[in-house]
Design a protein around this motif. Structure first.
Motif, PDB file in Angstrom:
ATOM      1  N   VAL A 350     -21.953   5.732 -20.078  1.00 54.49           N
ATOM      2  CA  VAL A 350     -21.627   6.162 -20.774  1.00 54.49           C
ATOM      3  C   VAL A 350     -19.657   6.715 -21.161  1.00 54.49           C
ATOM      4  O   VAL A 350     -19.107   6.313 -19.661  1.00 54.49           O
ATOM      5  N   PRO A 351     -19.229   6.452 -21.815  1.00 54.20           N
ATOM      6  CA  PRO A 351     -17.482   6.641 -21.911  1.00 54.20           C
ATOM      7  C   PRO A 351     -17.527   7.936 -21.769  1.00 54.20           C
ATOM      8  O   PRO A 351     -18.727   8.929 -21.716  1.00 54.20           O
ATOM      9  N   ALA A 371      -9.742   1.322 -16.310  1.00 67.27           N
ATOM     10  CA  ALA A 371     -10.939   0.208 -16.988  1.00 67.27           C
ATOM     11  C   ALA A 371     -11.211  -0.030 -18.206  1.00 67.27           C
ATOM     12  O   ALA A 371     -11.971  -0.553 -18.409  1.00 67.27           O
ATOM     13  N   GLY A 372     -10.090   1.033 -18.776  1.00 67.18           N
ATOM     14  CA  GLY A 372     -10.927   1.112 -20.263  1.00 67.18           C
ATOM     15  C   GLY A 372     -11.813   2.107 -20.368  1.00 67.18           C
ATOM     16  O   GLY A 372     -12.888   1.318 -21.394  1.00 67.18           O
ATOM     17  N   ALA A 373     -12.429   2.038 -19.816  1.00 69.84           N
ATOM     18  CA  ALA A 373     -14.783   3.070 -20.298  1.00 69.84           C
ATOM     19  C   ALA A 373     -14.074   4.704 -20.583  1.00 69.84           C
ATOM     20  O   ALA A 373     -14.525   5.190 -20.769  1.00 69.84           O
ATOM     21  N   GLY A 374     -13.025   5.080 -21.142  1.00 68.81           N
ATOM     22  CA  GLY A 374     -12.315   6.615 -21.733  1.00 68.81           C
ATOM     23  C   GLY A 374     -11.228   7.117 -21.417  1.00 68.81           C
ATOM     24  O   GLY A 374     -10.255   5.852 -21.216  1.00 68.81           O
ATOM     25  N   ILE A 375     -10.956   7.730 -21.823  1.00 69.71           N
ATOM     26  CA  ILE A 375      -9.572   8.460 -22.391  1.00 69.71           C
ATOM     27  C   ILE A 375      -9.424   9.826 -21.218  1.00 69.71           C
ATOM     28  O   ILE A 375     -10.546  10.686 -20.740  1.00 69.71           O
ATOM     29  N   ASN A 376      -8.356   9.279 -20.275  1.00 72.24           N
ATOM     30  CA  ASN A 376      -7.856  10.229 -19.212  1.00 72.24           C
ATOM     31  C   ASN A 376      -6.325  11.076 -20.099  1.00 72.24           C
ATOM     32  O   ASN A 376      -5.803  11.000 -20.877  1.00 72.24           O
ATOM     33  N   LEU A 377      -7.733  12.388 -20.225  1.00 66.92           N
ATOM     34  CA  LEU A 377      -6.610  13.286 -21.248  1.00 66.92           C
ATOM     35  C   LEU A 377      -4.824  14.122 -20.480  1.00 66.92           C
ATOM     36  O   LEU A 377      -4.438  14.741 -20.463  1.00 66.92           O
ATOM     37  N   PRO A 398     -15.899   1.203 -30.579  1.00 65.62           N
ATOM     38  CA  PRO A 398     -16.383   0.688 -29.810  1.00 65.62           C
ATOM     39  C   PRO A 398     -15.955   0.296 -28.110  1.00 65.62           C
ATOM     40  O   PRO A 398     -17.076  -0.158 -27.777  1.00 65.62           O
ATOM     41  N   GLN A 399     -14.609  -0.028 -28.364  1.00 66.53           N
ATOM     42  CA  GLN A 399     -14.300  -0.919 -27.656  1.00 66.53           C
ATOM     43  C   GLN A 399     -14.796  -0.143 -25.917  1.00 66.53           C
ATOM     44  O   GLN A 399     -14.478  -0.678 -24.766  1.00 66.53           O
ATOM     45  N   TYR A 400     -14.381   1.583 -26.112  1.00 69.82           N
ATOM     46  CA  TYR A 400     -14.521   2.174 -24.919  1.00 69.82           C
ATOM     47  C   TYR A 400     -16.259   2.377 -24.192  1.00 69.82           C
ATOM     48  O   TYR A 400     -16.514   2.251 -23.569  1.00 69.82           O
ATOM     49  N   ASP A 460     -12.556  -6.778 -18.792  1.00 73.31           N
ATOM     50  CA  ASP A 460     -10.540  -7.580 -17.906  1.00 73.31           C
ATOM     51  C   ASP A 460     -10.072  -6.394 -18.360  1.00 73.31           C
ATOM     52  O   ASP A 460     -10.177  -6.132 -19.461  1.00 73.31           O
ATOM     53  N   THR A 461      -9.976  -6.248 -17.959  1.00 67.43           N
ATOM     54  CA  THR A 461      -8.441  -5.079 -18.063  1.00 67.43           C
ATOM     55  C   THR A 461      -6.983  -5.192 -17.015  1.00 67.43           C
ATOM     56  O   THR A 461      -6.728  -5.318 -16.489  1.00 67.43           O
ATOM     57  N   GLY A 462      -6.633  -6.050 -18.186  1.00 62.02           N
ATOM     58  CA  GLY A 462      -5.757  -6.726 -18.103  1.00 62.02           C
ATOM     59  C   GLY A 462      -4.293  -6.123 -18.605  1.00 62.02           C
ATOM     60  O   GLY A 462      -4.335  -6.494 -19.708  1.00 62.02           O
TER      61      GLY A 462
END
Length: 471
Positions: A350-351, A371-377, A398-400, A460-462
Protein backbone atom coordinates in the motif's frame (compact mmCIF):
# COMPACT_ATOMS: atom_id res chain seq x y z
CA UNK A 1 13.32 -24.51 27.34
CA UNK A 2 15.17 -21.25 27.84
CA UNK A 3 14.52 -18.32 30.16
CA UNK A 4 14.27 -14.83 28.68
CA UNK A 5 13.98 -11.44 30.32
CA UNK A 6 12.21 -8.88 28.12
CA UNK A 7 12.78 -5.30 29.29
CA UNK A 8 11.07 -2.39 27.58
CA UNK A 9 10.80 1.38 27.77
CA UNK A 10 7.34 2.09 29.14
CA UNK A 11 5.78 3.51 25.96
CA UNK A 12 3.33 1.58 23.74
CA UNK A 13 5.45 1.72 20.59
CA UNK A 14 8.34 0.17 22.52
CA UNK A 15 6.42 -2.30 24.65
CA UNK A 16 4.01 -3.81 22.14
CA UNK A 17 6.61 -5.22 19.70
CA UNK A 18 8.41 -6.89 22.60
CA UNK A 19 5.15 -8.32 23.92
CA UNK A 20 4.65 -9.90 20.50
CA UNK A 21 8.07 -11.54 20.90
CA UNK A 22 7.15 -12.59 24.43
CA UNK A 23 4.02 -14.36 23.26
CA UNK A 24 5.90 -16.15 20.49
CA UNK A 25 8.65 -17.34 22.82
CA UNK A 26 6.09 -18.57 25.37
CA UNK A 27 4.28 -20.46 22.62
CA UNK A 28 7.59 -22.12 21.71
CA UNK A 29 7.87 -23.44 25.24
CA UNK A 30 10.17 -20.86 26.83
CA UNK A 31 9.80 -19.07 30.14
CA UNK A 32 9.59 -15.28 29.91
CA UNK A 33 9.60 -12.42 32.39
CA UNK A 34 8.49 -9.01 31.13
CA UNK A 35 9.98 -6.02 32.92
CA UNK A 36 8.42 -2.61 32.17
CA UNK A 37 5.97 -0.03 33.52
CA UNK A 38 2.98 -1.21 35.56
CA UNK A 39 0.66 0.31 32.95
CA UNK A 40 1.36 -2.75 30.76
CA UNK A 41 0.89 -5.51 33.35
CA UNK A 42 -2.34 -6.91 31.91
CA UNK A 43 -1.08 -6.99 28.34
CA UNK A 44 2.21 -8.57 29.40
CA UNK A 45 0.57 -11.30 31.44
CA UNK A 46 -1.78 -12.03 28.53
CA UNK A 47 1.26 -13.23 26.58
CA UNK A 48 1.82 -15.98 29.15
CA UNK A 49 4.81 -14.22 30.70
CA UNK A 50 5.41 -13.35 34.33
CA UNK A 51 5.37 -9.59 34.90
CA UNK A 52 7.66 -7.43 37.01
CA UNK A 53 6.96 -3.70 37.21
CA UNK A 54 9.55 -0.97 37.30
CA UNK A 55 10.35 0.47 40.71
CA UNK A 56 8.09 3.38 41.71
CA UNK A 57 10.94 5.85 41.12
CA UNK A 58 10.84 5.13 37.38
CA UNK A 59 7.32 3.74 36.88
CA UNK A 60 6.20 6.67 34.74
CA UNK A 61 2.96 6.95 32.80
CA UNK A 62 4.08 8.23 29.39
CA UNK A 63 0.89 10.34 29.19
CA UNK A 64 1.79 12.30 32.32
CA UNK A 65 5.37 13.38 31.73
CA UNK A 66 4.67 17.03 32.45
CA UNK A 67 3.03 16.12 35.75
CA UNK A 68 6.02 13.94 36.68
CA UNK A 69 8.55 16.52 35.52
CA UNK A 70 6.94 19.96 35.97
CA UNK A 71 10.23 21.71 35.19
CA UNK A 72 10.00 20.27 31.66
CA UNK A 73 7.11 22.61 30.92
CA UNK A 74 9.44 25.59 31.24
CA UNK A 75 11.72 24.33 28.46
CA UNK A 76 10.80 25.22 24.90
CA UNK A 77 10.49 22.27 22.48
CA UNK A 78 13.78 21.60 20.76
CA UNK A 79 17.28 20.38 21.66
CA UNK A 80 17.13 21.59 25.27
CA UNK A 81 13.92 19.69 25.94
CA UNK A 82 15.30 16.61 24.19
CA UNK A 83 18.40 16.66 26.35
CA UNK A 84 16.27 17.09 29.47
CA UNK A 85 14.35 13.93 28.58
CA UNK A 86 17.49 11.96 27.79
CA UNK A 87 18.97 12.91 31.14
CA UNK A 88 16.01 12.63 33.47
CA UNK A 89 13.85 9.96 31.84
CA UNK A 90 16.47 7.64 30.36
CA UNK A 91 19.81 8.21 32.13
CA UNK A 92 18.37 8.65 35.63
CA UNK A 93 16.50 5.36 35.17
CA UNK A 94 19.67 3.34 34.55
CA UNK A 95 20.53 2.56 38.21
CA UNK A 96 16.94 1.58 39.01
CA UNK A 97 16.50 -0.51 35.86
CA UNK A 98 19.85 -2.19 36.42
CA UNK A 99 19.02 -2.96 40.05
CA UNK A 100 15.68 -4.37 38.94
CA UNK A 101 17.42 -6.72 36.52
CA UNK A 102 19.74 -7.92 39.30
CA UNK A 103 16.75 -8.58 41.58
CA UNK A 104 14.92 -10.52 38.88
CA UNK A 105 18.03 -12.57 38.16
CA UNK A 106 18.23 -13.79 41.76
CA UNK A 107 14.97 -15.70 41.32
CA UNK A 108 15.00 -16.12 37.55
CA UNK A 109 18.33 -17.36 36.14
CA UNK A 110 17.82 -15.86 32.71
CA UNK A 111 19.63 -17.13 29.62
CA UNK A 112 19.33 -13.90 27.59
CA UNK A 113 17.88 -10.39 27.79
CA UNK A 114 15.84 -8.75 25.03
CA UNK A 115 15.33 -4.97 25.10
CA UNK A 116 14.02 -2.19 22.87
CA UNK A 117 16.21 0.50 21.34
CA UNK A 118 15.94 3.03 24.17
CA UNK A 119 16.06 0.75 27.21
CA UNK A 120 19.37 1.78 28.82
CA UNK A 121 19.23 -0.32 31.99
CA UNK A 122 21.48 -2.95 30.39
CA UNK A 123 24.32 -0.45 29.79
CA UNK A 124 26.18 -1.46 32.99
CA UNK A 125 26.12 -5.09 31.86
CA UNK A 126 27.12 -4.27 28.29
CA UNK A 127 30.01 -2.12 29.50
CA UNK A 128 31.26 -4.78 31.90
CA UNK A 129 33.09 -8.07 31.32
CA UNK A 130 31.42 -10.12 28.61
CA UNK A 131 31.99 -13.39 30.45
CA UNK A 132 30.01 -12.15 33.46
CA UNK A 133 26.73 -11.47 31.69
CA UNK A 134 24.16 -13.24 29.55
CA UNK A 135 23.67 -12.31 25.87
CA UNK A 136 21.76 -9.09 25.26
CA UNK A 137 19.67 -8.48 22.14
CA UNK A 138 18.04 -5.18 21.17
CA UNK A 139 15.10 -4.73 18.82
CA UNK A 140 15.16 -1.75 16.47
CA UNK A 141 11.59 -0.54 16.86
CA UNK A 142 12.09 2.56 14.72
CA UNK A 143 14.20 3.66 11.76
CA UNK A 144 17.91 2.92 12.20
CA UNK A 145 19.67 5.88 13.81
CA UNK A 146 23.27 4.70 13.32
CA UNK A 147 25.63 7.59 12.53
CA UNK A 148 27.43 7.51 9.20
CA UNK A 149 28.83 9.79 6.55
CA UNK A 150 26.27 8.02 4.36
CA UNK A 151 23.40 9.52 6.37
CA UNK A 152 22.53 12.90 7.77
CA UNK A 153 22.05 13.24 11.53
CA UNK A 154 19.00 11.27 12.65
CA UNK A 155 16.08 13.62 13.13
CA UNK A 156 16.95 16.06 10.35
CA UNK A 157 14.90 14.11 7.80
CA UNK A 158 17.53 14.67 5.10
CA UNK A 159 17.96 11.98 2.42
CA UNK A 160 21.21 10.06 1.87
CA UNK A 161 24.03 12.04 0.19
CA UNK A 162 24.37 12.12 -3.58
CA UNK A 163 27.80 13.77 -3.79
CA UNK A 164 31.11 13.80 -1.89
CA UNK A 165 30.18 17.29 -0.73
CA UNK A 166 27.04 15.91 0.89
CA UNK A 167 29.07 13.24 2.65
CA UNK A 168 31.46 15.86 3.97
CA UNK A 169 28.49 17.91 5.13
CA UNK A 170 27.11 14.89 6.98
CA UNK A 171 30.40 14.30 8.79
CA UNK A 172 30.55 17.91 9.98
CA UNK A 173 26.86 17.90 10.91
CA UNK A 174 27.11 14.65 12.86
CA UNK A 175 30.18 15.77 14.80
CA UNK A 176 28.68 19.17 15.59
CA UNK A 177 25.33 17.86 16.80
CA UNK A 178 26.90 15.05 18.79
CA UNK A 179 29.37 17.29 20.58
CA UNK A 180 27.68 20.67 20.79
CA UNK A 181 23.96 19.87 20.98
CA UNK A 182 24.04 16.49 22.72
CA UNK A 183 27.39 16.68 24.45
CA UNK A 184 25.80 17.53 27.78
CA UNK A 185 23.48 14.51 27.55
CA UNK A 186 26.43 12.25 26.69
CA UNK A 187 28.40 13.54 29.68
CA UNK A 188 25.37 13.08 31.93
CA UNK A 189 25.03 9.44 30.87
CA UNK A 190 28.72 8.84 31.47
CA UNK A 191 28.53 10.47 34.90
CA UNK A 192 25.59 8.24 35.87
CA UNK A 193 27.49 5.18 34.65
CA UNK A 194 30.69 6.19 36.46
CA UNK A 195 28.83 6.64 39.75
CA UNK A 196 27.73 3.02 39.49
CA UNK A 197 31.10 1.59 38.53
CA UNK A 198 30.75 1.46 34.75
CA UNK A 199 33.12 2.72 32.12
CA UNK A 200 31.93 5.46 29.74
CA UNK A 201 30.04 4.80 26.55
CA UNK A 202 32.46 3.89 23.76
CA UNK A 203 30.67 5.95 21.09
CA UNK A 204 27.96 8.56 20.64
CA UNK A 205 24.96 7.84 22.85
CA UNK A 206 22.53 6.83 20.09
CA UNK A 207 25.18 4.76 18.33
CA UNK A 208 25.97 2.95 21.58
CA UNK A 209 22.33 1.93 21.91
CA UNK A 210 22.71 0.14 18.58
CA UNK A 211 26.28 -1.20 18.66
CA UNK A 212 26.70 -2.33 22.30
CA UNK A 213 24.18 -5.23 22.29
CA UNK A 214 25.37 -8.60 21.01
CA UNK A 215 22.71 -8.42 18.31
CA UNK A 216 20.60 -5.50 17.11
CA UNK A 217 17.58 -6.77 15.18
CA UNK A 218 16.04 -4.11 12.95
CA UNK A 219 12.30 -4.62 12.47
CA UNK A 220 12.13 -4.01 8.74
CA UNK A 221 13.68 -5.22 5.50
CA UNK A 222 17.05 -3.88 4.44
CA UNK A 223 15.42 -2.37 1.36
CA UNK A 224 13.57 0.12 3.59
CA UNK A 225 16.67 1.50 5.29
CA UNK A 226 19.35 3.88 4.07
CA UNK A 227 22.48 2.04 2.89
CA UNK A 228 25.65 2.60 4.87
CA UNK A 229 29.15 1.76 3.69
CA UNK A 230 30.10 0.50 7.12
CA UNK A 231 27.64 -1.29 9.35
CA UNK A 232 28.44 -3.60 12.29
CA UNK A 233 27.74 -7.25 11.59
CA UNK A 234 25.69 -7.34 14.80
CA UNK A 235 22.92 -5.42 13.00
CA UNK A 236 20.50 -7.77 11.28
CA UNK A 237 17.32 -6.99 9.36
CA UNK A 238 14.59 -9.44 10.37
CA UNK A 239 11.56 -7.92 8.66
CA UNK A 240 8.53 -6.13 10.12
CA UNK A 241 6.99 -7.50 13.28
CA UNK A 242 3.34 -7.45 12.23
CA UNK A 243 0.44 -8.00 14.66
CA UNK A 244 -1.19 -11.43 14.56
CA UNK A 245 -4.47 -11.73 12.63
CA UNK A 246 -7.42 -10.19 14.43
CA UNK A 247 -9.91 -12.68 15.84
CA UNK A 248 -12.58 -10.59 17.58
CA UNK A 249 -13.31 -7.98 14.92
CA UNK A 250 -16.88 -6.69 14.96
CA UNK A 251 -17.40 -4.80 11.71
CA UNK A 252 -19.09 -1.41 12.00
CA UNK A 253 -22.49 -1.04 10.40
CA UNK A 254 -20.96 0.66 7.37
CA UNK A 255 -18.46 -2.14 6.64
CA UNK A 256 -20.51 -3.32 3.65
CA UNK A 257 -19.77 0.05 2.05
CA UNK A 258 -16.07 -0.80 2.25
CA UNK A 259 -16.60 -4.14 0.56
CA UNK A 260 -18.29 -2.39 -2.39
CA UNK A 261 -16.02 0.68 -2.59
CA UNK A 262 -13.64 1.53 -5.41
CA UNK A 263 -10.64 3.58 -4.32
CA UNK A 264 -10.27 3.65 -0.53
CA UNK A 265 -8.09 6.13 1.35
CA UNK A 266 -7.29 5.40 5.00
CA UNK A 267 -6.19 8.26 7.25
CA UNK A 268 -4.77 7.74 10.73
CA UNK A 269 -2.62 9.57 13.27
CA UNK A 270 -1.68 6.38 15.07
CA UNK A 271 -2.05 5.68 18.78
CA UNK A 272 0.35 8.24 20.26
CA UNK A 273 0.26 11.59 18.40
CA UNK A 274 -3.54 11.71 18.16
CA UNK A 275 -4.46 14.28 20.79
CA UNK A 276 -5.29 16.78 18.04
CA UNK A 277 -7.04 15.08 15.12
CA UNK A 278 -7.08 18.46 13.40
CA UNK A 279 -3.45 17.92 12.42
CA UNK A 280 -4.09 15.27 9.77
CA UNK A 281 -7.44 13.47 10.06
CA UNK A 282 -9.55 16.63 9.79
CA UNK A 283 -7.66 18.16 6.84
CA UNK A 284 -7.72 14.83 4.98
CA UNK A 285 -11.49 14.51 5.32
CA UNK A 286 -11.87 18.08 4.08
CA UNK A 287 -9.39 17.58 1.25
CA UNK A 288 -11.08 14.49 -0.16
CA UNK A 289 -14.74 15.35 0.55
CA UNK A 290 -15.57 15.87 -3.13
CA UNK A 291 -13.34 13.15 -4.57
CA UNK A 292 -14.66 9.95 -6.13
CA UNK A 293 -13.36 7.68 -3.37
CA UNK A 294 -14.20 6.32 0.07
CA UNK A 295 -12.26 7.86 2.96
CA UNK A 296 -11.92 5.95 6.22
CA UNK A 297 -10.64 7.71 9.34
CA UNK A 298 -9.26 5.65 12.23
CA UNK A 299 -8.74 7.80 15.32
CA UNK A 300 -6.44 5.31 17.09
CA UNK A 301 -8.35 5.61 20.37
CA UNK A 302 -10.02 9.01 20.74
CA UNK A 303 -13.79 9.06 20.17
CA UNK A 304 -15.00 9.73 16.66
CA UNK A 305 -16.64 12.87 18.00
CA UNK A 306 -13.20 14.37 18.57
CA UNK A 307 -12.68 14.68 14.81
CA UNK A 308 -12.89 18.46 14.36
CA UNK A 309 -14.80 18.42 11.05
CA UNK A 310 -18.10 16.90 10.00
CA UNK A 311 -17.81 13.61 8.16
CA UNK A 312 -18.49 14.21 4.46
CA UNK A 313 -20.82 11.79 2.63
CA UNK A 314 -17.90 9.78 1.22
CA UNK A 315 -16.25 9.23 4.64
CA UNK A 316 -16.57 6.73 7.47
CA UNK A 317 -14.85 6.77 10.89
CA UNK A 318 -14.05 4.47 13.79
CA UNK A 319 -11.89 4.56 16.91
CA UNK A 320 -10.04 1.41 15.85
CA UNK A 321 -9.96 -0.83 12.79
CA UNK A 322 -7.68 -3.88 12.53
CA UNK A 323 -5.18 -3.32 9.75
CA UNK A 324 -5.26 -6.96 8.64
CA UNK A 325 -8.96 -6.54 7.74
CA UNK A 326 -8.75 -3.04 6.26
CA UNK A 327 -5.36 -2.49 4.61
CA UNK A 328 -5.75 -5.14 1.88
CA UNK A 329 -8.67 -3.02 0.59
CA UNK A 330 -6.84 0.34 0.82
CA UNK A 331 -5.51 2.22 -2.22
CA UNK A 332 -3.55 4.87 -0.29
CA UNK A 333 -2.84 5.36 3.41
CA UNK A 334 -2.45 8.90 4.75
CA UNK A 335 -0.46 8.70 7.99
CA UNK A 336 1.68 10.72 10.37
CA UNK A 337 4.42 8.11 9.95
CA UNK A 338 4.45 5.65 12.84
CA UNK A 339 7.04 2.96 12.09
CA UNK A 340 4.71 0.04 12.75
CA UNK A 341 1.87 1.42 10.62
CA UNK A 342 4.19 2.32 7.73
CA UNK A 343 5.82 -1.11 7.74
CA UNK A 344 2.39 -2.77 7.89
CA UNK A 345 1.13 -0.80 4.87
CA UNK A 346 4.27 -1.51 2.87
CA UNK A 347 4.12 -5.20 3.75
CA UNK A 348 0.85 -5.24 1.77
CA UNK A 349 2.09 -3.01 -1.03
CA UNK A 350 0.00 0.00 0.00
CA UNK A 351 1.60 3.34 -1.01
CA UNK A 352 1.63 6.23 1.43
CA UNK A 353 1.18 9.94 1.96
CA UNK A 354 3.13 10.82 5.11
CA UNK A 355 2.81 13.99 7.20
CA UNK A 356 4.48 13.78 10.61
CA UNK A 357 6.70 16.00 12.74
CA UNK A 358 6.66 14.32 16.17
CA UNK A 359 8.90 11.60 17.62
CA UNK A 360 10.93 9.93 14.84
CA UNK A 361 8.23 10.42 12.20
CA UNK A 362 10.13 12.86 9.93
CA UNK A 363 12.82 10.20 9.47
CA UNK A 364 10.28 7.53 8.57
CA UNK A 365 8.54 9.90 6.15
CA UNK A 366 11.89 10.63 4.52
CA UNK A 367 12.54 6.91 4.03
CA UNK A 368 9.14 6.44 2.38
CA UNK A 369 10.00 9.14 -0.16
CA UNK A 370 13.55 7.81 -0.65
CA UNK A 371 12.19 4.33 -1.34
CA UNK A 372 9.72 5.78 -3.85
CA UNK A 373 6.75 4.20 -2.06
CA UNK A 374 4.91 7.42 -1.33
CA UNK A 375 5.05 11.17 -0.81
CA UNK A 376 6.53 12.98 2.17
CA UNK A 377 4.62 16.22 2.78
CA UNK A 378 7.42 17.46 5.04
CA UNK A 379 5.10 18.79 7.74
CA UNK A 380 2.93 17.52 10.57
CA UNK A 381 0.12 19.94 9.77
CA UNK A 382 -0.46 19.84 6.02
CA UNK A 383 -3.12 21.88 4.27
CA UNK A 384 -6.10 20.26 2.61
CA UNK A 385 -4.73 21.19 -0.82
CA UNK A 386 -1.38 19.53 -0.07
CA UNK A 387 -3.13 16.33 0.94
CA UNK A 388 -5.49 16.36 -2.05
CA UNK A 389 -2.66 16.81 -4.56
CA UNK A 390 -0.55 14.11 -2.92
CA UNK A 391 -3.36 11.55 -2.79
CA UNK A 392 -4.24 12.24 -6.42
CA UNK A 393 -0.59 11.79 -7.42
CA UNK A 394 -0.24 8.48 -5.59
CA UNK A 395 -3.47 7.18 -7.12
CA UNK A 396 -2.67 8.22 -10.68
CA UNK A 397 1.08 7.58 -10.91
CA UNK A 398 1.71 3.81 -10.89
CA UNK A 399 5.34 4.04 -9.75
CA UNK A 400 4.30 4.62 -6.14
CA UNK A 401 2.35 1.38 -5.90
CA UNK A 402 5.07 -0.43 -7.87
CA UNK A 403 7.68 0.64 -5.33
CA UNK A 404 5.41 -0.27 -2.42
CA UNK A 405 4.83 -3.71 -3.95
CA UNK A 406 8.58 -4.19 -4.41
CA UNK A 407 9.03 -3.52 -0.70
CA UNK A 408 6.22 -5.93 0.13
CA UNK A 409 8.17 -8.60 -1.74
CA UNK A 410 11.25 -7.83 0.35
CA UNK A 411 9.22 -7.95 3.55
CA UNK A 412 7.60 -11.25 2.59
CA UNK A 413 10.98 -12.98 2.60
CA UNK A 414 11.07 -12.54 6.36
CA UNK A 415 9.20 -14.03 9.26
CA UNK A 416 10.27 -11.69 12.05
CA UNK A 417 8.91 -13.77 14.92
CA UNK A 418 10.66 -16.94 13.82
CA UNK A 419 13.92 -15.17 12.94
CA UNK A 420 14.03 -13.37 16.28
CA UNK A 421 13.18 -16.58 18.15
CA UNK A 422 15.86 -18.59 16.36
CA UNK A 423 18.52 -15.97 17.01
CA UNK A 424 17.78 -15.55 20.71
CA UNK A 425 17.38 -19.31 21.19
CA UNK A 426 20.83 -19.88 19.69
CA UNK A 427 22.34 -17.28 22.00
CA UNK A 428 20.53 -18.66 25.04
CA UNK A 429 21.76 -22.15 24.22
CA UNK A 430 25.33 -20.99 24.66
CA UNK A 431 26.11 -19.96 21.14
CA UNK A 432 28.00 -16.79 20.39
CA UNK A 433 26.59 -13.73 18.71
CA UNK A 434 28.74 -14.57 15.68
CA UNK A 435 27.19 -18.03 15.49
CA UNK A 436 23.75 -16.48 15.69
CA UNK A 437 24.60 -14.04 12.90
CA UNK A 438 25.95 -16.91 10.83
CA UNK A 439 22.68 -18.75 11.38
CA UNK A 440 20.85 -15.79 9.93
CA UNK A 441 23.12 -15.80 6.88
CA UNK A 442 22.57 -19.54 6.42
CA UNK A 443 18.88 -18.82 6.25
CA UNK A 444 17.17 -19.84 9.50
CA UNK A 445 15.74 -22.73 7.56
CA UNK A 446 14.46 -21.15 4.36
CA UNK A 447 13.66 -17.58 5.30
CA UNK A 448 16.69 -15.50 6.24
CA UNK A 449 19.14 -16.50 3.51
CA UNK A 450 16.87 -15.38 0.70
CA UNK A 451 16.19 -12.11 2.45
CA UNK A 452 19.82 -11.47 3.34
CA UNK A 453 21.10 -12.38 -0.07
CA UNK A 454 18.60 -10.41 -2.12
CA UNK A 455 17.34 -7.47 -0.11
CA UNK A 456 19.93 -4.95 -1.19
CA UNK A 457 18.63 -4.93 -4.76
CA UNK A 458 14.93 -5.27 -4.04
CA UNK A 459 14.18 -1.62 -4.62
CA UNK A 460 16.08 0.43 -7.17
CA UNK A 461 16.17 3.68 -5.25
CA UNK A 462 19.04 5.39 -7.15
CA UNK A 463 14.73 10.10 16.19
CA UNK A 464 16.38 7.75 18.42
CA UNK A 465 16.97 11.49 18.65
CA UNK A 466 13.41 11.91 17.55
CA UNK A 467 12.18 9.17 19.87
CA UNK A 468 13.38 11.25 22.78
CA UNK A 469 10.93 13.94 21.68
CA UNK A 470 8.33 11.93 23.51
CA UNK A 471 10.06 13.07 26.66
Amino acid sequence: MARFLIAATSVPGHVFPLLSVSEHLVNRGHEVVVYTGSLFRERAEATGARFVAFRPEIDIDYRQLDERFPERRKIAPGPAQLCFGLKHVFADAIPHQSAGIREIRREFPMDAIIVDTMFCGTFPLLLGPREKRVPIVALGITALALSSADTAFFGTGLPPPLTPEHRARNTVMNNNLQQVIFGSAQRYFNDILAKHGSRPLPAFLFDSMITLPDLYLQLTAKAFEYPRGKMPDSIRFVGPLLPPPSTDFRPPLWWEDVEKAGSIVLVTQGTLANDDLGQLVGPTLTALANEDMTVIASTGGPPVESIPVALPPNARAATFLPFDRLLPKVSVMVTNGGYGAVNYALSLGVPLVVAGDSEEKPEIAARVAWAGAGINLGTGQPSASQIREAVRAVLTKPQYRQRAEALSTAFARHNARDEIAKLVEDLAAGGTAENARAATRRGLGSVGARAEGRQAGDVDTGSVLALSRTT
